[in-house]
Design a protein around this motif. Structure first.
Motif, PDB file in Angstrom:
ATOM      1  N   LEU A  14       5.831   0.322   2.741  1.00  0.00           N
ATOM      2  CA  LEU A  14       4.572   1.015   3.045  1.00  0.00           C
ATOM      3  C   LEU A  14       4.136   1.982   1.959  1.00  0.00           C
ATOM      4  CD1 LEU A  14       4.987   1.884   6.843  1.00  0.00           C
ATOM      5  CD2 LEU A  14       4.084  -0.184   5.784  1.00  0.00           C
ATOM      6  N   SER A  17       0.825   0.729   0.294  1.00  0.00           N
ATOM      7  CA  SER A  17      -0.339   0.592   1.173  1.00  0.00           C
ATOM      8  C   SER A  17      -0.812   1.917   1.750  1.00  0.00           C
ATOM      9  CB  SER A  17      -0.024  -0.380   2.315  1.00  0.00           C
ATOM     10  OG  SER A  17       1.083   0.072   3.078  1.00  0.00           O
ATOM     11  N   LEU A  18       0.112   2.846   2.037  1.00  0.00           N
ATOM     12  CA  LEU A  18      -0.288   4.105   2.648  1.00  0.00           C
ATOM     13  C   LEU A  18      -0.859   5.102   1.641  1.00  0.00           C
ATOM     14  CD1 LEU A  18       2.399   4.887   5.377  1.00  0.00           C
ATOM     15  CD2 LEU A  18       0.144   3.848   5.617  1.00  0.00           C
ATOM     16  N   THR A 160       2.024  -1.560   8.071  1.00  0.00           N
ATOM     17  CA  THR A 160       0.786  -0.791   7.920  1.00  0.00           C
ATOM     18  C   THR A 160      -0.072  -0.904   9.164  1.00  0.00           C
ATOM     19  OG1 THR A 160       0.815  -1.184   5.528  1.00  0.00           O
ATOM     20  CG2 THR A 160      -1.269  -0.476   6.498  1.00  0.00           C
TER      21      THR A 160
END
Length: 227
Positions: A14, A17-18, A160
């Protein structure tokens, strides 16, 4: 590297993506803060979402809203944090327990600081932007989703999606309660939700960095010196 304190609270799947999600959320917080700085009335968006903004819910839903609101008050939040920390420790995830406390503290602290900087008020002199209740509840949901993602080994897409879904459900629930009880404008709630999305991933990354340092030093000490 996991170290002795347990697996990373920000799963590697993650981290990429975060990052953009947190950056976009921070941008929304800043834009809304600039738009509503010093205001004491609902904006056009607020009026479009709810009419009126104050005490618009009746029993039995009012009882639900009051129960949710209690979870964001000092006594309720202390009970909720204690339960979450105990759950993390029972699962042998001490690093996640640290993130529960740190994530909630940073989210609420950031929201409190922004309230004084923005100066938006509701019902007189009550600072309203962003909603600290929403930031707190969303932060706990994010921590829980990060923990589940790591334990289940979810990939980037599934992880996500889980994190964003948990944040959306928690933010919508507490945000509805705050607006229904007349404590906040809808845009205050959005600002609180985005505040949590912006700070929790960064806090999780920082917790991992601090927790991994002792393990890194131990690994370096165990390596033979070069001559």
């Amino acid at each position: 590297m996991t170290g002795r304190s347990g697996p990373a609270v920000l799963p590697p799947s993650l981290r990429v993506s975060l990052g953009p999600v947190a950056a976009l959320a921070a941008l929304v917080v800043v834009v809304l803060g600039v738009l509503y700085a010093g205001h004491s009335e609902p904006g056009r968006v607020d009026r479009w979402i709810v009419r009126p903004t104050a005490d618009s819910v009746r029993p039995p839903w009012r009882h639900v809203a009051l129960a949710l609101d209690f979870l964001g008050e000092p006594a309720g939040s202390a009970l909720l944090i204690s339960a979450c920390v105990a759950g993390c420790l029972l699962l042998r995830c001490p690093r996640a327990a640290v993130l529960v406390v740190a994530g909630a503290a940073v989210a609420v602290g950031t929201a409190t600081l922004l309230k004084h900087l923005v100066g938006r008020t509701i019902h007189g002199d009550n600072l309203s932007y962003p909603s600290g209740h929403t930031a707190f509840f969303t932060a706990l949901a994010l921590v829980g989703a990060l923990l589940v993602t790591g334990r289940l080994g979810l990939g980037r897409t599934a992880g996500t999606s889980l994190v964003l879904a948990a944040a959306l459900v928690a933010g919508a629930a507490m945000g509805w309660a705050q607006v229904a009880l007349g404590a906040h404008y809808p845009t205050d709630v959005l600002g609180g939700w985005c505040t949590a999305l912006a700070v929790v991933p960064a806090t999780a990354w920082l917790v991992d960095r601090v927790a991994d340092r002792p393990a890194d030093r131990m690994a370096d000490a165990g390596r033979p010196e070069r001559r």
